[in-house]
Design a protein around this motif. Structure first.
Motif, PDB file in Angstrom:
ATOM      1  N   HIS A  96      -8.750   6.226  -5.222  1.00 12.48           N
ATOM      2  CA  HIS A  96      -8.268   5.198  -6.146  1.00 12.48           C
ATOM      3  C   HIS A  96      -8.588   3.786  -5.656  1.00 12.48           C
ATOM      4  O   HIS A  96      -7.940   2.821  -6.056  1.00 12.48           O
ATOM      5  N   ARG A 140       8.162   7.492   2.034  1.00 10.30           N
ATOM      6  CA  ARG A 140       8.052   6.382   1.076  1.00 10.30           C
ATOM      7  C   ARG A 140       6.655   6.326   0.454  1.00 10.30           C
ATOM      8  O   ARG A 140       6.504   6.102  -0.757  1.00 10.30           O
ATOM      9  N   ALA A 192       5.585   6.875  -3.539  1.00  5.55           N
ATOM     10  CA  ALA A 192       4.761   5.895  -4.258  1.00  5.55           C
ATOM     11  C   ALA A 192       3.503   6.555  -4.825  1.00  5.55           C
ATOM     12  O   ALA A 192       3.098   6.260  -5.956  1.00  5.55           O
ATOM     13  N   GLU A 232       4.105   8.442  -8.013  1.00  3.45           N
ATOM     14  CA  GLU A 232       4.270   7.545  -9.171  1.00  3.45           C
ATOM     15  C   GLU A 232       3.043   6.660  -9.387  1.00  3.45           C
ATOM     16  O   GLU A 232       3.086   5.726 -10.172  1.00  3.45           O
ATOM     17  N   GLN A 233       1.969   6.965  -8.675  1.00  2.00           N
ATOM     18  CA  GLN A 233       0.691   6.250  -8.782  1.00  2.00           C
ATOM     19  C   GLN A 233       0.829   4.744  -8.553  1.00  2.00           C
ATOM     20  O   GLN A 233       0.139   3.941  -9.162  1.00  2.00           O
ATOM     21  N   ARG A 234       1.693   4.395  -7.623  1.00  2.00           N
ATOM     22  CA  ARG A 234       1.819   3.001  -7.192  1.00  2.00           C
ATOM     23  C   ARG A 234       0.958   2.873  -5.933  1.00  2.00           C
ATOM     24  O   ARG A 234       1.451   2.950  -4.805  1.00  2.00           O
ATOM     25  N   TRP A 235      -0.340   2.726  -6.155  1.00  5.02           N
ATOM     26  CA  TRP A 235      -1.331   2.830  -5.091  1.00  5.02           C
ATOM     27  C   TRP A 235      -1.164   1.783  -4.000  1.00  5.02           C
ATOM     28  O   TRP A 235      -1.234   2.112  -2.806  1.00  5.02           O
ATOM     29  N   GLU A 236      -0.966   0.516  -4.378  1.00  4.51           N
ATOM     30  CA  GLU A 236      -0.863  -0.543  -3.361  1.00  4.51           C
ATOM     31  C   GLU A 236       0.382  -0.364  -2.493  1.00  4.51           C
ATOM     32  O   GLU A 236       0.335  -0.544  -1.282  1.00  4.51           O
ATOM     33  N   GLU A 237       1.484   0.005  -3.131  1.00  4.41           N
ATOM     34  CA  GLU A 237       2.711   0.256  -2.362  1.00  4.41           C
ATOM     35  C   GLU A 237       2.514   1.435  -1.417  1.00  4.41           C
ATOM     36  O   GLU A 237       2.913   1.385  -0.248  1.00  4.41           O
ATOM     37  N   ALA A 238       1.894   2.495  -1.916  1.00  4.29           N
ATOM     38  CA  ALA A 238       1.623   3.665  -1.076  1.00  4.29           C
ATOM     39  C   ALA A 238       0.744   3.266   0.106  1.00  4.29           C
ATOM     40  O   ALA A 238       0.973   3.704   1.235  1.00  4.29           O
TER      41      ALA A 238
END
Length: 184
Positions: free
Chosen positions: A89, A145, A149, A152-158
């Motif tokens: 991603h 964590r 992330a 939920e496809q929150r790539w930058e947070e992951a």
């Protein structure tokens, strides 16, 4: 398999290891499913199956075997699987400067590293073990964590959480080396 039969590959070599193994892009893959798929593909593409065929078929079998092995090694470990998912991603944490570590993480790691160096220098395996235990908890919490992330496809947070995982992993490797150098 007869020497004159056509040996066809049903998957295309790619750097998306989920595609290589024919698995869904997910951080939550069952290790048994990864292992089963690997075993199936390793047998299907094993170079011995095409040993009597043209050099191009043998070369392709070797290439696919390498790709399947790389995919298996990348996806069997949850941390590596998460990192690969980020790479797909567009967030390759292996690239220099891809994601900057937060200053508070750098401070925490530096503080623990100083304590580790002191413990190693003083020959205190109990203190090294205690620091390792704390770092293991921090690494595992960051991985949880990061996994949430990713789901939920929150790539930058992951990515930020996985940067933290990488820092604590390096710390733990350093602590292990320090323990190994301690006298018995």
């Amino acid at each position: 398999m007869a020497a004159d039969s056509a040996f066809r590959f049903s998957i295309v070599a790619s750097k998306n290891y989920f595609d290589t193994l024919g698995l869904p892009e997910s951080v939550d893959l069952d290790p048994a499913m990864i292992e089963a798929r690997y075993q199936e593909l390793a047998l299907r593409f094993h170079p011995d199956r095409v040993s009597t065929q043209a050099p191009s078929a043998r070369r392709q079998a070797v290439e696919m075997t390498v790709e399947v092995n790389e995919a298996y090694h990348a996806l069997r470990n949850p941390t590596n699987r998460a990192l690969h998912l980020l790479t797909i991603h567009g967030l390759d944490l292996g690239q220099e400067g891809a994601i900057a570590a937060p200053p508070e993480l750098l401070e925490a790691v530096m503080e623990k590293r100083e304590a580790l160096e002191t413990a190693i220098g003083a020959g205190e395996p109990e203190a090294i073990s205690a620091l390792s235990k704390r770092a293991t908890g921090l690494r595992d919490a960051a991985l949880v964590r990061g996994t949430l992330a990713l789901r939920e496809q929150r790539w930058e947070e992951a990515a930020l959480h996985l940067v933290e995982v990488k820092y604590w992993k390096r710390f733990l490797e350093e602590a292990q080396r320090g323990l190994e150098r301690q006298p018995l």
